[in-house]
Write an enzyme that holds these catalytic residues in place. Sequence first.
Site, PDB file in Angstrom:
ATOM      1  N   TYR A  70       0.832  -1.211  -0.035  1.00  0.00           N
ATOM      2  CA  TYR A  70       0.052  -0.037  -0.059  1.00  0.00           C
ATOM      3  C   TYR A  70       0.835   1.294   0.023  1.00  0.00           C
ATOM      4  CZ  TYR A  70      -4.292  -2.740   0.746  1.00  0.00           C
ATOM      5  OH  TYR A  70      -5.420  -3.554   0.457  1.00  0.00           O
ATOM      6  N   SER A  71       0.756   2.096   0.815  1.00  0.00           N
ATOM      7  CA  SER A  71       1.249   3.580   0.865  1.00  0.00           C
ATOM      8  C   SER A  71       2.759   3.513   1.223  1.00  0.00           C
ATOM      9  CB  SER A  71       0.475   4.606   1.499  1.00  0.00           C
ATOM     10  OG  SER A  71      -0.659   4.824   0.842  1.00  0.00           O
ATOM     11  N   ALA A  72       3.279   2.227   1.652  1.00  0.00           N
ATOM     12  CA  ALA A  72       4.886   2.469   1.735  1.00  0.00           C
ATOM     13  C   ALA A  72       5.307   2.540   0.547  1.00  0.00           C
ATOM     14  CB  ALA A  72       5.236   1.262   2.497  1.00  0.00           C
ATOM     15  N   LYS A  74       4.680   4.856  -1.503  1.00  0.00           N
ATOM     16  CA  LYS A  74       4.983   6.381  -1.650  1.00  0.00           C
ATOM     17  C   LYS A  74       6.384   6.566  -1.150  1.00  0.00           C
ATOM     18  CE  LYS A  74       0.096   8.076  -1.141  1.00  0.00           C
ATOM     19  NZ  LYS A  74      -0.393   6.957  -0.881  1.00  0.00           N
ATOM     20  N   TYR A 160      -4.514  14.372   2.563  1.00  0.00           N
ATOM     21  CA  TYR A 160      -3.698  13.136   2.187  1.00  0.00           C
ATOM     22  C   TYR A 160      -4.205  12.645   0.697  1.00  0.00           C
ATOM     23  CZ  TYR A 160      -1.602   8.553   2.118  1.00  0.00           C
ATOM     24  OH  TYR A 160      -0.710   7.346   2.143  1.00  0.00           O
TER      25      TYR A 160
END
Length: 399
Positions: A70-72, A74, A160
């Site tokens: 997921y957003s790791a 980013k 976000y």
Amino acid sequence: MSDTPQIHGRVEPGFEALREVFTTNFTDRGDIGASLAIYVDGRPVMDLWGGQADPGTGRPWTEDTVALVYSATKGVTATLVNRLVEQGTLDLLAPVADYWPDFGKAGKEHVTVTQLLSHQAGLPVPAEPLTRQELIDGTPVLDVLCRQSPLWEPGTAHGYHALTFGWLVGELVRRATGSTLGALVREQIADPLGLSLWIGLPQDRNSSVAPLINGRPDPAALDSITDPEVKQLALQVVAAVSDPDSLLSRTLSTNGALPTPEASTWNDERIWAAEQPAANGITNARALARMYAACVGEVDGVRLLSEDAVSTARAEQVQGPDEVTIGESRFGIGYQLPTHAAPLLGEGSFGHAGAGGALGFGNVTSRVGFGYVQNQLGASLIGEPRTAALIDALGGVLA
């Protein structure tokens, strides 16, 4: 309480407390399969994995297992973008429209690269409904985002951009370089460091992916929060998540078409193969830790960002109430920075967490690279107890 799984890998003397906490994450905190890696001063001091990659088939989590983080993701995207800034390919102060003219419409003419990377652009969710296939294809969502007006005046607030961050930054990079962001991650980050890390997974790697498993909400979680302010925030988040029309729900699900975190949505080989630089990175803890270690120092002769570039990348751009997530958020150039709820290892830290539990970060003071990747999605209302316990133990070891 679960049975103790077999834990594999290596731990340097002095870091045994981290292995104990990693094991406790399985027995007491719901982990099913996971990996944990830590680098200090450019060398690995811990590289562990254990549990099951796929309980349905009994497939174990091995040294080569990877999972969607997921957003790791980013944090990987931010590392690539900050390399492009250091190389002179991107100018943080330039309008995005200088690279991508179609973006400069409907009040977005002056949105800078910095504002886009620090969630100030006012584009957290597409203004028009899109199907899941259109989101996987990518181009339709870019067309919508180009047409729409920001939800707030860019630069006056931040919120976000959970998924739109990936489409927007990915297209910015493509316009500036002529290459896709996923291809550049392989070329400039993964291959030089020998990482199992992809934004856009090759089909021949599908068998190494651990499918995500939905979190198990704890009905007593709210009652266990004793801090009145934290409890009030948790209640607000619960209310927003429960309301499909709230900005938070619409942002996390892209208007309902791509629910996040939701295992069945993302255990889809079409999503694995796409390039969604906000949320579909597939990797393991070793790769995240090694990447961040190469940001704060040299790893086997490779350094990804200079000291000056890291200082620029982790300089605070925004801090305070988040228009989307309701609570406090704090961003540098693409990276999350420490907050009261997620202090990491203090002010020298920068990185990114993923919905459900994954986390990668670096710390310039202790010269640490940290990575944790799992398949069991967490369901905590505020914070992630598995990573909090690991970071507490790491801080104690480094003290």
